[in-house]
Scaffold this motif. Structure first.
Motif, mmCIF file in Angstrom:
data_model
loop_
_atom_site.group_PDB
_atom_site.id
_atom_site.type_symbol
_atom_site.label_atom_id
_atom_site.label_comp_id
_atom_site.label_asym_id
_atom_site.label_seq_id
_atom_site.Cartn_x
_atom_site.Cartn_y
_atom_site.Cartn_z
ATOM 1 N N SER A 195 -38.727 40.845 -99.306
ATOM 2 C CA SER A 195 -39.310 40.420 -100.570
ATOM 3 C C SER A 195 -38.762 39.052 -100.919
ATOM 4 C CB SER A 195 -38.959 41.422 -101.670
ATOM 5 O OG SER A 195 -37.574 41.413 -101.909
ATOM 6 N N PRO A 196 -39.468 38.264 -101.742
ATOM 7 C CA PRO A 196 -38.961 36.939 -102.116
ATOM 8 C C PRO A 196 -37.567 36.997 -102.728
ATOM 9 C CG PRO A 196 -41.264 37.197 -102.760
ATOM 10 C CD PRO A 196 -40.802 38.536 -102.288
ATOM 11 N N ARG A 197 -37.279 38.043 -103.485
ATOM 12 C CA ARG A 197 -35.976 38.140 -104.131
ATOM 13 C C ARG A 197 -34.872 38.278 -103.093
ATOM 14 N NH1 ARG A 197 -33.721 39.804 -109.025
ATOM 15 N NH2 ARG A 197 -31.805 41.012 -108.849
ATOM 16 N N PHE A 198 -35.071 39.177 -102.114
ATOM 17 C CA PHE A 198 -34.019 39.439 -101.152
ATOM 18 C C PHE A 198 -33.929 38.362 -100.074
ATOM 19 C CE2 PHE A 198 -34.245 43.531 -103.160
ATOM 20 C CZ PHE A 198 -32.944 44.004 -103.103
ATOM 21 N N SER A 199 -34.984 37.606 -99.854
ATOM 22 C CA SER A 199 -34.892 36.505 -98.900
ATOM 23 C C SER A 199 -33.940 35.430 -99.394
ATOM 24 C CB SER A 199 -36.283 35.906 -98.653
ATOM 25 O OG SER A 199 -36.785 35.303 -99.844
ATOM 26 N N GLU A 200 -33.749 35.352 -100.715
ATOM 27 C CA GLU A 200 -32.823 34.382 -101.275
ATOM 28 C C GLU A 200 -31.368 34.779 -101.052
ATOM 29 O OE1 GLU A 200 -33.858 33.854 -105.331
ATOM 30 O OE2 GLU A 200 -35.771 32.868 -104.909
ATOM 31 N N TYR A 201 -31.130 36.003 -100.620
ATOM 32 C CA TYR A 201 -29.774 36.452 -100.324
ATOM 33 C C TYR A 201 -29.169 35.698 -99.145
ATOM 34 C CZ TYR A 201 -29.794 40.604 -103.350
ATOM 35 O OH TYR A 201 -29.798 41.460 -104.421
ATOM 36 N N TYR A 202 -30.018 35.042 -98.357
ATOM 37 C CA TYR A 202 -29.540 34.395 -97.133
ATOM 38 C C TYR A 202 -29.595 32.873 -97.223
ATOM 39 C CZ TYR A 202 -30.149 39.136 -95.484
ATOM 40 O OH TYR A 202 -30.071 40.506 -95.347
ATOM 41 N N SER A 203 -29.688 32.346 -98.427
ATOM 42 C CA SER A 203 -29.727 30.896 -98.633
ATOM 43 C C SER A 203 -28.539 30.471 -99.486
ATOM 44 C CB SER A 203 -31.042 30.497 -99.323
ATOM 45 O OG SER A 203 -31.018 29.131 -99.684
ATOM 46 N N ASN A 204 -27.690 29.577 -98.931
ATOM 47 C CA ASN A 204 -26.539 29.124 -99.720
ATOM 48 C C ASN A 204 -26.963 28.205 -100.860
ATOM 49 O OD1 ASN A 204 -27.238 26.922 -98.230
ATOM 50 N ND2 ASN A 204 -25.315 26.796 -97.079
ATOM 51 N N GLU A 205 -28.216 27.756 -100.840
ATOM 52 C CA GLU A 205 -28.713 26.963 -101.961
ATOM 53 C C GLU A 205 -28.785 27.802 -103.236
ATOM 54 O OE1 GLU A 205 -32.438 25.336 -100.830
ATOM 55 O OE2 GLU A 205 -31.594 24.000 -99.296
ATOM 56 N N THR A 206 -28.957 29.103 -103.081
ATOM 57 C CA THR A 206 -28.995 29.987 -104.239
ATOM 58 C C THR A 206 -27.652 29.988 -104.963
ATOM 59 O OG1 THR A 206 -30.598 31.423 -103.115
ATOM 60 C CG2 THR A 206 -29.413 32.352 -104.997
ATOM 61 N N VAL B 49 -25.274 36.966 -99.896
ATOM 62 C CA VAL B 49 -24.751 38.198 -99.310
ATOM 63 C C VAL B 49 -23.248 38.091 -99.115
ATOM 64 C CG1 VAL B 49 -24.723 39.625 -97.240
ATOM 65 C CG2 VAL B 49 -26.903 38.878 -98.194
ATOM 66 N N LEU B 50 -22.799 36.977 -98.525
ATOM 67 C CA LEU B 50 -21.366 36.784 -98.317
ATOM 68 C C LEU B 50 -20.631 36.655 -99.651
ATOM 69 C CD1 LEU B 50 -21.405 34.307 -95.277
ATOM 70 C CD2 LEU B 50 -20.946 36.774 -95.263
ATOM 71 N N GLY C 294 -28.963 45.012 -105.756
ATOM 72 C CA GLY C 294 -30.061 44.512 -106.585
ATOM 73 C C GLY C 294 -29.732 44.247 -108.034
ATOM 74 N N TRP C 295 -28.624 44.815 -108.564
ATOM 75 C CA TRP C 295 -28.290 44.581 -109.971
ATOM 76 C C TRP C 295 -27.530 43.256 -110.085
ATOM 77 C CZ3 TRP C 295 -25.491 48.527 -113.723
ATOM 78 C CH2 TRP C 295 -25.701 48.096 -115.032
ATOM 79 N N LEU D 217 -23.372 34.897 -110.030
ATOM 80 C CA LEU D 217 -24.479 35.673 -109.464
ATOM 81 C C LEU D 217 -24.529 37.090 -110.018
ATOM 82 C CD1 LEU D 217 -24.358 33.265 -107.388
ATOM 83 C CD2 LEU D 217 -25.200 34.884 -105.692
ATOM 84 N N TYR D 218 -23.570 37.427 -110.863
ATOM 85 C CA TYR D 218 -23.539 38.760 -111.467
ATOM 86 C C TYR D 218 -24.298 38.750 -112.791
ATOM 87 C CZ TYR D 218 -20.115 40.914 -108.317
ATOM 88 O OH TYR D 218 -19.476 41.465 -107.242
ATOM 89 N N SER D 219 -24.972 39.850 -113.061
ATOM 90 C CA SER D 219 -25.658 40.014 -114.334
ATOM 91 C C SER D 219 -24.655 40.323 -115.441
ATOM 92 C CB SER D 219 -26.690 41.146 -114.222
ATOM 93 O OG SER D 219 -27.159 41.531 -115.499
ATOM 94 N N LYS D 220 -24.871 39.776 -116.604
ATOM 95 C CA LYS D 220 -24.000 40.054 -117.743
ATOM 96 C C LYS D 220 -24.016 41.535 -118.103
ATOM 97 C CE LYS D 220 -24.021 35.559 -120.102
ATOM 98 N NZ LYS D 220 -24.291 34.857 -121.376
ATOM 99 N N ASN D 221 -25.171 42.169 -117.973
ATOM 100 C CA ASN D 221 -25.257 43.597 -118.293
ATOM 101 C C ASN D 221 -24.405 44.420 -117.340
ATOM 102 O OD1 ASN D 221 -27.044 43.159 -120.421
ATOM 103 N ND2 ASN D 221 -28.837 43.289 -119.088
#
Length: 375
Positions: free
Chosen positions: A13-24, A114-115, A180-181, A196-200
């Motif tokens: 999914s577009p969301r999880f593909s960003e897990y592998y980009s250090n630009e994120t 991810v790392l 995913g949270w 990268l962590y959600s405040k909630n």
């Protein structure tokens, strides 16, 4: 290479593909205002080196206690299993935090999400396991005190359940962000301390840890009150003075246990609660959160001292280990260590009447159900 990357994007999914980009990672750090700091463009700073030295001390200290428990058959008992689990979690916390420091600074922007989640999750899981271990020890002390029996038939099973639940809950909570949270693609919900962590997610975790803190305080207060209420009130004035001294010793130990936990963890709790409530860039103290995390790590260095070295048996075992002395032999170290390893008749006699504050910490205590014990 481009074909493989395109195929990966079509599968994920577009969301999880960003897990592998250090630009994120760079995007989130830039949004929270942390990317402007020079720390992400240079190597290790002085305070990071100091924290690494502290981590090495935590690892060696807890490893020493683990070896002492493993090598001595007298420690192969349920209560010491909880102490060993606390020691293991504290040692792993030192390892995880040292790895975290080595992968921080300029290396942060080289990480994929991810790392990054694995880096932060390792620290979170081990520290949470340490806190849950403190709660498990308090619960075990309270249950044993209420039942008035040191070696109950279900004690071993209960201890195993405590240890298993400790790690299952800690791993589950620490893995929620990578599952995913998190706040990827939702920058307005991102934490400043952990971009990268959600405040909630942080709020829920802090509330859980605060509840654990209150539970530990309540349990130790109840232990003290149970000991005081269950002790016989009659006797000579000499016995009354002795009981009074034991109560004060117990109260002192409880104060150290609870006070150390609060002193080490409460500042971090406050900072993270500010992180949840403050808008981005409004609370400058959030950019100094590393110091508060380092203070919480100090608790992992103090736990072995409070929970194991207050036991006479454990203290002797560690001294013998440091002196490279076999069982039955007198340690040949400096004078202080030799006296700690001595096993004179007087010392053995005093050990049979282990004081209340020692049984609270180490699990040593009378085996008879007719005698008051906090073990």
């Amino acid at each position: 290479m481009d074909v493989g990357h395109t195929a990966l994007d079509t599968i994920l999914s577009p969301r999880f593909s960003e897990y592998y980009s250090n630009e994120t990672v760079a995007l989130h750090y830039n949004y929270t205002g942390k990317l402007t700091s020079s720390r992400y463009h240079t190597g290790l700073r002085v305070h990071a080196i100091v924290f690494i030295i502290v981590c090495l001390f935590i690892i060696l200290e807890n490893l020493l206690v683990l070896i002492a428990i493993w090598k001595n058959s007298k420690f192969h008992k349920p209560m010491y299993y909880l102490l060993a689990n606390l020691t293991l979690s504290d040692m792993l916390a030192g390892v995880a935090y040292m790895v975290n420091i080595l992968l921080s600074g300029a290396n942060t922007l080289k990480l994929t999400p991810v790392l990054w989640f694995l880096r932060e999750g390792g620290v979170f899981i081990t520290l949470t396991a340490s806190v849950f271990s403190l709660l498990a020890i308090a619960v075990e002390r309270h249950v044993t005190m209420v039942r008035m029996q040191l070696y109950h038939t279900d004690k071993k099973c209960r201890t195993r359940l405590f240890v298993a639940a400790d790690w299952i809950i800690s791993v589950f909570l620490g893995s929620l962000p990578i599952m995913g949270w998190n706040c990827i693609r939702n920058l307005s919900e991102c934490s400043t301390v952990l971009p990268l962590y959600s405040k909630n997610y942080i709020l829920v975790c802090i509330l859980i840890l605060i509840l654990i803190l209150f539970a530990i305080v309540i349990l130790y207060v109840r232990i003290y009150r149970l000991v005081k209420c269950n002790s016989p009130m009659g006797g000579t004035s000499r016995n009354m003075v002795s009981r009074s001294q034991k109560y004060m010793a117990l109260l002192k130990t409880v104060t150290i246990v609870v006070g150390t936990f609060i002193a080490c963890w409460l500042p971090l709790f406050i900072v993270l609660l500010l992180d949840v409530s403050c808008a981005v860039g409004t609370c400058r103290i959030l950019y100094k959160a590393d110091y508060f995390l380092g203070l919480a790590m100090i608790n992992s260095a103090l736990n072995p001292i409070i929970y194991t070295l207050t036991s006479r048996d454990m203290r002797r075992a560690i001294v013998r280990l440091l002196c490279l002395t076999k069982d039955g032999e007198q340690a040949r170290c400096c004078g202080i260590l030799v006296s700690e390893c001595s096993t004179s008749q007087m010392d053995r006699s005093s050990h049979r009447h282990e004081p209340l504050h020692t049984t609270l910490s180490s699990g040593n205590g009378p085996q008879s159900p007719t005698r008051t014990s906090v073990a």
